[in-house]
Design a protein around this motif. Structure first.
Motif, short mmCIF file in Angstrom:
data_model
loop_
_atom_site.label_atom_id
_atom_site.label_comp_id
_atom_site.label_asym_id
_atom_site.label_seq_id
_atom_site.Cartn_x
_atom_site.Cartn_y
_atom_site.Cartn_z
N LEU A 141 1.00 -1.32 0.04
CA LEU A 141 -0.08 -0.10 0.01
C LEU A 141 0.85 1.19 -0.07
CD1 LEU A 141 -2.79 -0.92 2.53
CD2 LEU A 141 -3.04 -0.48 -0.12
N LEU A 142 1.82 1.21 0.59
CA LEU A 142 2.91 2.48 0.74
C LEU A 142 3.54 2.82 -0.38
CD1 LEU A 142 4.30 1.89 4.40
CD2 LEU A 142 2.81 3.73 3.66
N ALA A 143 3.69 1.68 -1.48
CA ALA A 143 4.42 1.66 -2.70
C ALA A 143 3.30 2.16 -3.58
CB ALA A 143 4.97 0.47 -3.01
N GLN A 144 2.16 2.01 -3.28
CA GLN A 144 1.12 2.32 -4.44
C GLN A 144 0.32 3.65 -4.16
OE1 GLN A 144 -1.44 -1.18 -4.26
NE2 GLN A 144 0.26 -2.56 -5.28
N ARG A 145 -0.03 3.96 -2.78
CA ARG A 145 -1.05 4.74 -2.39
C ARG A 145 -0.30 6.09 -1.93
NH1 ARG A 145 -5.95 2.34 -2.40
NH2 ARG A 145 -5.89 0.83 -3.71
N GLY A 146 0.94 5.88 -1.44
CA GLY A 146 1.58 7.23 -0.98
C GLY A 146 1.26 7.90 0.42
N ARG A 147 1.06 9.16 0.34
CA ARG A 147 1.12 10.10 1.77
C ARG A 147 -0.24 9.50 2.41
NH1 ARG A 147 3.14 15.95 -0.02
NH2 ARG A 147 5.33 15.45 -0.94
N VAL A 148 -1.22 9.41 1.97
CA VAL A 148 -2.45 9.17 2.62
C VAL A 148 -2.39 7.86 3.47
CG1 VAL A 148 -5.10 8.82 2.65
CG2 VAL A 148 -3.91 10.37 1.31
N VAL A 149 -2.18 6.85 2.79
CA VAL A 149 -1.86 5.43 3.61
C VAL A 149 -0.72 5.67 4.48
CG1 VAL A 149 -1.17 3.15 3.24
CG2 VAL A 149 -2.87 4.22 1.74
N ALA A 150 0.38 6.38 3.98
CA ALA A 150 1.50 6.38 5.00
C ALA A 150 0.87 7.25 6.30
CB ALA A 150 2.71 7.26 4.58
N GLY A 151 0.30 8.18 6.29
CA GLY A 151 -0.27 9.10 7.38
C GLY A 151 -1.15 8.16 8.32
N LEU A 152 -2.17 7.36 7.63
CA LEU A 152 -3.05 6.53 8.56
C LEU A 152 -2.15 5.40 9.53
CD1 LEU A 152 -6.04 6.04 6.10
CD2 LEU A 152 -5.74 7.33 8.21
N ALA A 153 -1.18 5.00 8.56
CA ALA A 153 -0.35 3.92 9.14
C ALA A 153 0.28 4.33 10.15
CB ALA A 153 0.57 3.16 8.14
N LEU A 154 0.93 5.41 9.83
CA LEU A 154 1.61 6.16 11.04
C LEU A 154 1.06 6.30 12.31
CD1 LEU A 154 4.48 7.12 11.80
CD2 LEU A 154 4.02 9.35 11.04
N ALA A 155 -0.19 6.89 12.11
CA ALA A 155 -1.20 6.99 13.20
C ALA A 155 -1.52 5.90 14.11
CB ALA A 155 -2.38 7.92 12.84
N GLY A 156 -1.86 4.99 13.25
CA GLY A 156 -2.33 3.60 13.94
C GLY A 156 -0.86 3.17 14.76
N PHE A 157 0.23 3.12 14.20
CA PHE A 157 1.46 2.58 14.62
C PHE A 157 1.92 3.49 15.97
CE2 PHE A 157 6.02 2.62 15.12
CZ PHE A 157 6.27 1.32 15.33
N ALA A 158 1.56 4.61 15.97
CA ALA A 158 1.97 5.58 17.19
C ALA A 158 1.05 5.30 18.29
CB ALA A 158 1.61 7.07 16.86
N ALA A 159 -0.36 4.75 18.02
CA ALA A 159 -1.45 4.54 19.12
C ALA A 159 -0.92 3.24 19.68
CB ALA A 159 -2.76 4.59 18.56
N SER A 160 -0.52 2.15 18.74
CA SER A 160 -0.47 0.94 19.41
C SER A 160 1.11 0.77 20.05
CB SER A 160 -0.33 -0.02 18.44
OG SER A 160 0.29 -0.10 17.10
N LEU A 161 2.03 1.85 19.57
CA LEU A 161 3.51 1.93 20.03
C LEU A 161 3.38 2.12 21.58
CD1 LEU A 161 6.25 1.40 19.40
CD2 LEU A 161 6.39 3.83 18.91
N ILE A 162 2.54 2.98 22.05
CA ILE A 162 2.64 3.25 23.65
C ILE A 162 2.35 2.13 24.30
CG2 ILE A 162 1.15 4.65 25.14
CD1 ILE A 162 0.50 6.37 23.22
N GLY A 163 1.33 1.06 24.17
CA GLY A 163 1.50 -0.02 24.77
C GLY A 163 2.78 -0.99 24.83
N GLY A 164 3.47 -0.98 23.50
CA GLY A 164 4.73 -1.55 23.41
C GLY A 164 5.85 -1.01 24.27
N VAL A 165 5.92 0.51 24.42
CA VAL A 165 6.60 1.12 25.13
C VAL A 165 6.53 0.86 26.68
CG1 VAL A 165 7.51 3.34 25.99
CG2 VAL A 165 7.19 2.98 23.43
N VAL A 166 5.27 0.67 26.93
CA VAL A 166 5.03 0.37 28.44
C VAL A 166 5.54 -0.97 28.91
CG1 VAL A 166 3.22 -0.17 30.11
CG2 VAL A 166 2.92 1.73 28.76
N ILE A 167 5.61 -2.00 28.13
CA ILE A 167 6.08 -3.35 28.27
C ILE A 167 7.47 -3.40 28.11
CG2 ILE A 167 6.21 -5.67 27.50
CD1 ILE A 167 3.27 -5.23 26.01
#
Length: 673
Positions: free
Chosen positions: A481-507
């Motif tokens: 998706l990142l190779a085909q759709r560019g910035r929009v997908v990248a932004g959504l993926a980054l937001a989802g990753f940031a939200a889920s990364l917090i739980g990983g940082v806690v662990i």
């Protein structure tokens, strides 16, 4: 107390030993070089350990098993002079930096095992609770194979181990090869399990996406965690508790690798077994059948839930797909090869099956598995519908909360991978087989519950194979998706990753920092205390100490200083450890636990003391100033024990009067000389 140098050496030896064995096997099986190296650590670990365990059962030594397994693997590689010819594909070679990234990320769960020095004393991470099985590693190195139960085993009773201990046997091999202690070998094996499963997921992501971005995404997704911290910050902890049940061991790769690496290793082996089953159907070969049988046996010996129940259900579900993959006229040969692999796996698993059967009979309690929906919603949220709402909530709520980016993206990407036009190719069949494995894995956690212990280990661990596959699919899908759709997908993926990364940082932070308990300063003195015990306890002796000693060092009270530092068997290691390792009914286990707690609280009777000496075979007793019995010492005036060493205001070591070969009492501990 703990040597980082020894742990590092053990990890390096494991990396060379298991990756080398796995790479040779993968190439002999016809797996392309681009995929062979990422799969090698899991493949080599599983096959070498399964072989070494069987050899060591006969030879009595883990070291002999190690050498024998390597000889057999080398011989099989040399004798396999024919390789599978695959159609050419454009899968690139995985960059070296991906392996380096996996090695670094693997340190996060390994940090859960090591002690942390603080000004207040020694801090331990909460996950060390589940690593109390380190006592089993020491027992294998000290006493040989098959292992004698270090947690419980009175004279005249069975002293075998019914627990799925292959992972701990692997750590014992590292300890035997390097001279590391059990604690250090456990940390090394934890790192290797994390590294090997990371490279497995990264390699498969690269195979399905054909993009060097995919393996990097797979590793990045593994450091994410639950959305619970974000939800608690957004709506409040109390409101979230009114909707969802509290967090459990049902969690992502980082959490599970920190707490239970043996289940994670079994999940990796199950993914490998699925891929091998597809290859066996496409081209039945003796070597493929042998390796598949060893992988299945290794998966079961590492986790009865993941490698036993989930594997059996997954293979049954895969059978129609495998039969459709068999070339014309090749069905008899495939069935013969599949039966041979199953027979080999059953033969290797038989000793553990027998021990588990006997333990089950002794424990009583009926079936170890029951059908019950995984509890998701809080009782108030379910209302008059009760547990019925938990059925859809598992798929629509729990999986999204616990695996916020991996589950939704991975499910869609896996569906697309499995339904492509080239599904008849080897990679297409592998995607469909992994999709079926994922469905079985998630459904097992959804509906099945283990009844053996206090926790639903089956529900927590059964999700692991599916989680690994979804991570692979999510990484491959995001890369495309990142190779085909560019910035929009990248932004959504980054937001989802940031939200889920917090739980990983806690662990990760909890693993690295640990928790300082009121016993931290006392725990710093524990190595000298247990060294005093070993001076007076022969290798075959059983030791009694307060099962509740250092109870505040772990989330639940467990005999943690004994497990990490004693390097001697216990005549009863405490209720928490007896649940998994003692073939006792719940009532009997409670009676024994109460007796030991009474004695070390200073409330035991003469009958209790005689039971310790004669019924439970306690050859050596450790009494500490932290015990209630310190001020009203029942051992001091007993004809059953005599004092052999004491450290004023710290500890006393008693030995049974049945053995008169001990030296005179001493007040100078070895650690202070």
């Amino acid at each position: 107390m703990f040597s980082f140098g020894s742990a590092f050496l053990a990890a390096a030896v494991g990396l060379v030993l298991w990756t080398g064995a796995g790479y040779g096997l993968a190439r002999a099986l016809g797996i392309r070089r681009a995929l062979a190296l990422p799969l090698a650590p899991v493949l080599g670990w599983t096959v070498q350990n399964a072989l070494a365990l069987e050899i060591s059962r006969w030879a009595g030594s883990p070291l002999v098993g190690t050498l024998g397994a390597l000889a057999l693997i080398s011989g099989g590689w040399l004798l396999s002079n024919r390789r599978v010819v695959e159609p050419p594909d454009d899968t690139p070679t995985m960059p070296f930096w991906v392996f380096l990234a996996a090695a670094i990320v693997a340190l996060l769960p390994a940090m859960a095992v090591v002690p942390k020095e603080t000004q207040a004393g020694i801090a331990l991470a909460p996950a060390i609770f589940d690593h109390s099985k380190i006592a089993l590693i020491d027992a294998m190195v000290r006493d040989g194979m098959p292992p004698v139960n270090p947690f419980y085993g009175p004279p005249g009773e069975r002293a075998g181990v019914a627990y799925y201990y292959l992972w701990h046997f692997g750590a014992a091999q590292l300890a035997g090869l390097t001279g590391a202690r059990g604690w250090e070998a456990d940390a090394a094996a934890s790192w290797f399990t994390a590294f090997s499963t990371l490279t497995l997921m990264a390699g498969l992501a690269l195979r399905f996406a054909r993009s060097p971005l995919a393996p990097a995404l797979a590793i990045a997704l593994c450091v994410t965690g639950s959305l619970r911290p974000v939800l608690e910050a957004a709506i409040g902890e109390d409101r979230l508790a009114g909707v969802l049940r509290p967090a459990t061991g049902f969690a992502g790769w980082l959490f599970q690798s920190s707490w239970s690496p043996h289940h994670v290793a079994a999940a990796g082996a199950l993914v490998i077994a699925t891929l091998l089953a597809v290859r066996l159907a496409a081209n039945p070969r003796v070597l493929t059948a042998l390796v598949l049988g060893l992988v299945v046996a290794g998966a079961y010996q590492s986790s009865i839930w993941v490698g036993g129940l989930v594997l059996a259900l997954a293979m049954l579900a895969l059978l129609p797909l495998l039969l459709r993959s068999v070339p014309e006229g090749g069905l008899p040969l495939f069935l013969l090869a599949a039966l041979g692999a199953a027979a080999l796996a059953l033969l290797l698993a038989a000793p553990l099956l027998v021990e588990q059967y006997h333990a089950g009979v002794m424990r009583g309690g009926g079936s170890p598995v029951a059908i019950s929906p995984f509890p998701v919603l809080a009782e108030n949220a379910a209302g008059r519908f009760g547990r019925l709402l938990d059925l859809p909530a598992y798929w629509l709520v729990l999986l999204v909360v616990e695996f916020p980016l991996i589950y939704p993206v991975g499910a869609v990407a896996l569906w697309r991978l499995a339904s492509r036009r080239h599904a008849r190719t080897l990679s297409g069949r592998e995607a469909r087989a992994l999709g079926m494995l994922t469905l079985v894995s998630l459904a097992s956690s959804w509906l099945l519950v283990s009844t053996v212990g206090d926790n639903n280990d089956l529900g927590w661990r059964a999700v692991l194979p599916g989680l690994m596959v979804l991570t692979v699919a999510a990484a491959a899908g995001l890369a495309r998706l990142l190779a085909q759709r560019g910035r929009v997908v990248a932004g959504l993926a980054l937001a989802g990753f940031a939200a889920s990364l917090i739980g990983g940082v806690v662990i990760a932070a909890g693993n690295a920092r640990g928790e300082v308990s009121p016993d931290a300063a006392w725990f710093a003195r524990a190595p000298a205390m247990w060294a005093a015990v070993r001076r007076h306890a022969p290798a075959e002796a059983r030791v009694a100490n307060n099962p509740a000693l250092f109870a505040t060092m772990t989330p639940w009270p467990v005999n943690i200083s004994w497990a990490l530092l004693a390097d001697r068997r216990s005549c009863f290691a405490g209720n928490e450890l007896a649940i998994a390792f003692a073939p006792l009914s719940q009532q009997r286990r409670g009676e024994i636990s109460d007796r030991f707690l009474r004695v070390f609280a200073g409330e035991g009777s003469a009958e209790d003391l005689r039971a310790l000496a004669e019924t439970y075979g306690c050859d050596v007793v450790l009494l500490t100033a932290r015990d209630g019995a310190w001020a009203r010492d029942p051992f001091a005036g007993s004809p059953l024990y005599r004092l052999v060493e004491t450290e004023p205001e710290a500890w006393r070591v008693y030995v049974t009067t049945r053995n008169t070969s001990y030296p005179a009492p001493s007040t100078t501990p070895q650690g202070s000389q």
